[in-house]
Motif scaffolding. Structure first.
Motif: not given
Length: 353
Positions: A153-176
């Motif tokens: 799978w290395l040479d197969r491109p990864k999908p580009e999903p719609d991440t609208e609204g996720m940009e600000k929260t897509l970060q490491f979070i330690d819920p504890e």
């Protein structure tokens, strides 16, 4: 959805909280392949990843693991949403592709060397030690298969999903070790990633443990939601009204997160239906109140397009094993399931259209 009740028998798994899809040991607690990995071996052949194993908290210890391979060996989960996103969707830069290929080749060479040394050692071992080495061989072979798939799978491109609204929260979070807002973000973000993984067919099998019960069950629950104890303490309520009220308060939070996930799937079109109808999901617990192995809170959701006939609330006969729900899910997903799967006597016929 269908809420399943009756007297459920747990399959002897680790002390764990609710999770999506399935797990469990074999009958009478014998360690064996978990339901999610049985599905992954068949459904994951054509996707980039055979399965995703996720958790709210990093489960590096055996007692915290809930997915087990064919040898009954616990599999480590991933709790960092950034690493999950990168694994699924972040493309490897062109100038690093050669280095990544070399890294995979080197890991393969190390495995070859380890296998050779283990085989040389095997001739000096007794029966019990040989069995342990055979288990080790099987684990190495599984790793080799994953490496080969990663190369393919290395040479197969990864999908580009719609991440609208996720940009600000897509970060490491330690819920504890975070406030209530971050805990909510982490819970919903992990569910968002599962939905995107299914939507892009990056994987077809996901297991997710949403609450750890070891070490007190997460002291963060007490501070985050203003209740009188951590989750584990609250389950030992002795029918005290104040503890029951607090336990219900926390359970409602987890169910709201689950409802968020289901709505996300329902609102995602797929073919002539939607992602929820084309997926089958289970939400359950490793044990009931006071470590009981029966009357486990259990919900099965989705799968209408797969022939699941939901009934709202289904009361099953006494001593129905939880494995029958996993068996039903596997059956609807088209997974060939052995007759002696855990302690199941077969799918729950009342749920089959």
């Amino acid at each position: 959805f269908t809420v399943l009740s009756g007297t459920w028998l747990e399959n002897g798994g680790a002390h764990q909280g609710p999770h999506a899809f399935g797990t469990g040991y074999g009958p009478k607690g014998d360690k064996g392949i978990s339901a999610d990995q049985l599905a992954a071996a068949q459904l994951g052949r054509d996707s980039r990843f055979e399965s995703l194993i996720l958790s709210e908290i990093d489960t590096t210890g055996v007692s915290s693991a809930f997915s087990h391979n064919a040898q009954g060996i616990p599999m480590v989960s991933e709790s960092d949403p950034v690493r999950v996103f990168d694994k699924l969707f972040r493309p490897i830069p062109t100038d690093r592709m050669g280095a990544e290929r070399t890294r995979l080749d080197q890991r393969g060479s190390v495995l070859d060397s380890v296998m050779t040394q283990a085989k040389q050692l095997e001739q000096f071992l007794g029966k019990t030690d040989r069995e342990q080495v055979d288990q080790y061989f099987n684990s190495i072979r599984e790793t080799e298969k994953r490496l080969e798939k990663a190369k393919e799978w290395l040479d197969r491109p990864k999908p580009e999903p719609d991440t609208e609204g996720m940009e600000k929260t897509l970060q490491f979070i330690d819920p504890e070790n975070a406030g209530t807002e971050n805990h909510e973000q982490h819970a919903k973000l992990m569910y968002d990633l599962i939905a995107l993984a299914w939507q892009t067919d990056s994987t077809r099998v996901v297991s997710h443990i949403v609450r750890r019960e070891l070490s007190g069950g997460g002291n963060h629950i007490r501070e985050l939601y203003s209740v009188s104890g951590n989750y584990h303490d609250l389950t030992h309520h002795n029918n005290k009204p104040e503890k029951l009220a607090d336990l219900a308060k926390v359970d409602v939070i987890y169910m709201k997160h689950w409802a968020y996930f289901l709505e996300r799937l329902r609102s995602t079109p797929e073919g002539e239906s939607n992602l929820l109808d084309n997926s089958v999901l289970g939400f359950s617990s490793g044990m009931g109140m006071d470590h009981a192995k029966d009357m486990l809170p259990t919900v099965m959701t989705g799968g209408r397009a797969l022939g699941v006939e939901h009934q709202g609330h289904l009361v099953l006969s006494e001593n129905t094993p939880l494995a029958r729900m996993w068996h039903t899910m596997l059956d609807r997903a088209g997974v060939e399931t052995p007759e002696n799967f855990q302690d199941s006597s077969g799918p729950i016929t009342q749920l089959l259209a």
